[in-house]
Design a protein around this motif. Sequence first.
Motif, PDB file in Angstrom:
ATOM      1  N   THR A   6      -4.351  -0.479   9.251  1.00  0.00           N
ATOM      2  CA  THR A   6      -3.324  -1.429   8.820  1.00  0.00           C
ATOM      3  C   THR A   6      -2.189  -0.694   8.109  1.00  0.00           C
ATOM      4  OG1 THR A   6      -4.233  -1.795   6.624  1.00  0.00           O
ATOM      5  CG2 THR A   6      -5.146  -3.139   8.424  1.00  0.00           C
ATOM      6  N   LEU A   7      -1.130  -1.427   7.853  1.00  0.00           N
ATOM      7  CA  LEU A   7       0.002  -0.867   7.103  1.00  0.00           C
ATOM      8  C   LEU A   7      -0.447  -0.396   5.730  1.00  0.00           C
ATOM      9  CD1 LEU A   7       3.286  -2.982   7.303  1.00  0.00           C
ATOM     10  CD2 LEU A   7       2.908  -0.595   7.978  1.00  0.00           C
ATOM     11  N   PRO A  11       0.024   5.467   2.886  1.00  0.00           N
ATOM     12  CA  PRO A  11       0.627   5.655   1.558  1.00  0.00           C
ATOM     13  C   PRO A  11       2.016   5.004   1.503  1.00  0.00           C
ATOM     14  CG  PRO A  11      -0.117   7.747   2.489  1.00  0.00           C
ATOM     15  CD  PRO A  11      -0.273   6.731   3.567  1.00  0.00           C
ATOM     16  N   LEU A  12       2.332   4.406   0.364  1.00  0.00           N
ATOM     17  CA  LEU A  12       3.588   3.683   0.196  1.00  0.00           C
ATOM     18  C   LEU A  12       4.793   4.580   0.479  1.00  0.00           C
ATOM     19  CD1 LEU A  12       4.835   0.974  -0.511  1.00  0.00           C
ATOM     20  CD2 LEU A  12       4.870   1.695  -2.914  1.00  0.00           C
ATOM     21  N   ASP A  13       4.748   5.830  -0.023  1.00  0.00           N
ATOM     22  CA  ASP A  13       5.941   6.687   0.153  1.00  0.00           C
ATOM     23  C   ASP A  13       6.134   7.061   1.623  1.00  0.00           C
ATOM     24  OD1 ASP A  13       3.716   8.296   0.159  1.00  0.00           O
ATOM     25  OD2 ASP A  13       4.729  10.003  -0.802  1.00  0.00           O
ATOM     26  N   TYR A  14       5.025   7.150   2.365  1.00  0.00           N
ATOM     27  CA  TYR A  14       5.130   7.404   3.821  1.00  0.00           C
ATOM     28  C   TYR A  14       5.791   6.202   4.517  1.00  0.00           C
ATOM     29  CZ  TYR A  14       3.851   8.069   8.721  1.00  0.00           C
ATOM     30  OH  TYR A  14       3.894   8.175  10.092  1.00  0.00           O
ATOM     31  N   ARG A  15       5.325   4.996   4.158  1.00  0.00           N
ATOM     32  CA  ARG A  15       5.900   3.779   4.770  1.00  0.00           C
ATOM     33  C   ARG A  15       7.381   3.662   4.439  1.00  0.00           C
ATOM     34  NH1 ARG A  15       1.411   0.009   2.330  1.00  0.00           N
ATOM     35  NH2 ARG A  15       2.978  -1.624   2.495  1.00  0.00           N
ATOM     36  N   GLN A  16       7.708   3.961   3.185  1.00  0.00           N
ATOM     37  CA  GLN A  16       9.124   3.876   2.785  1.00  0.00           C
ATOM     38  C   GLN A  16       9.978   4.892   3.527  1.00  0.00           C
ATOM     39  OE1 GLN A  16       8.551   4.184  -1.459  1.00  0.00           O
ATOM     40  NE2 GLN A  16       8.612   1.945  -1.743  1.00  0.00           N
ATOM     41  N   GLY A  17       9.371   6.053   3.758  1.00  0.00           N
ATOM     42  CA  GLY A  17      10.075   7.093   4.515  1.00  0.00           C
ATOM     43  C   GLY A  17      10.340   6.657   5.948  1.00  0.00           C
TER      44      GLY A  17
END
Length: 347
Positions: A6-7, A11-17
Motif C-alpha cells: 500500500t501507499l 516512507p513519507l519522504d519517498y512518497r513526497q519525492g
Amino acid sequence: MSQLGTLEDLPLDYRQGLTARNLVPLWPALRAALPYGIPARKTKPILWRYEEIRPQLLEAGRLTPIEKAERRVLVLANPGLGLDNMQATPSIYIGMQLILPGEIAPNHRHSPSAVRFVVEGEGGFTIVEGEKCPMEPGDLILTPSGLWHEHGHSGSGPVIWMDALDLPLVYGLEASYCTEGAPQTVRNEADGSQTRYRRSGLVPYAAVTRPRANYPLVRFPWREVKSALADLATVTPRGEAVRLAYVNPETGMECMPILGFSAVHLRPGESLRLPRHSASSVINVVDGSGTARIDGVELAFDQFDTMAVPTHAEVEIANASSTRPAHLFVVDDAPMQRKLGFYEIFG
Ligand code: 1HN
C-alpha cells in the motif's frame, strides 16, 4: 493472489519525492484498476420514470424559451457516476428533449454522434444534411458525428424524444466540440433515405459497386420495426429473444461507430434473460409494462420509462401483461467495445 503493497507501506519522504516529480507508484492502485474476474462498476442499475420526467420537462418549456436553451433537455444522470457528469452509463449520454409548436432547435454539428428516439407527439422533424425526417413515436433518427442537424415542430402539442449520444466517451477523450451553422436548405426529397432503402435485402444498384456509404439510412420508422418484430415473433421459439438490430443496410453492420441499437419484442407473459455481456446499455420502454432485474435490483417499468444497465450485468425482463406484447428499445456501446477488441459475450 499476493497482497500488494500500500501507499502507507512507503516512507513519507519517498512518497513526497514522487509527488513532487509527478510520479505515482502503480502497485497500491493496481488491483482497483484491474480487479479480478469482473470490472469495478460505479454505474447503478436504475430507472427514470417518464411520469416524473414529463411534468418537469413541460415546466422547462414554460421556464426556458428555446432561444435560451438551444436544446431543451433534461439529462438522465446516473447517480452512481455523479449527477454533474451527464452519464447514464460510462459511455452513454441520455436526455429527454422537448420542442414546442413553432420552435426551432438551431442547426449545428459536432464530434459526438447522436440519435433521437421519439417518445410522444406529432409534427416534429429533424433535418439531417438537408434531409427532412419526420418524427413519429418510436422512430429512430441518426445524426452521426459531423453531420448537420436541426429540429423543428410544425404540429400542435409537445413533442418529446430521447437523445442518446456517445458524448461521455468523446468528452472524456477531450475531443467533444460543436460548430454552429446557418439553417439548412432542405433537399426536395423529404425522408429520402427511407425511400432509397425501403426494404431490407434491396439497396440502390450503385451501392453494390462503389465503396459502402457510412450512413445511407438515417431514419428507421417504428411502424416497420414493430411489424418486423411481430413477424419474427411467429418464428422464434419461446425462451429465445425476439430482437432486431438496427444496421447499415449497405454493410449489414452496426449503423453507428460507437453506439448500437436494437429492439426487443416481449411476448405476452414472456420472461427473458438477456445474454450477459461486457457492454453497458440503456433500455427505453416503447410500450407495455413489467419488471426488470438488473444485477439483482428489481425495477418495475411502465411505458416510456428508461433504465440504465451497467457493463457485465445480469439482466432479466418480464412482460407483466398476459395478453399484450411489450416493446423495448436498447442502446449499448457494444460496437465501440468490438472495435477496441474487448467486447465479450458470456451467454
Ligand atoms: C445535441 O446536439 C442535441 O442536437 C441534443 O438535439 C442533446 C447533448 C449534448 C451535446 C449535443 C440535439 C445534446 C446535443
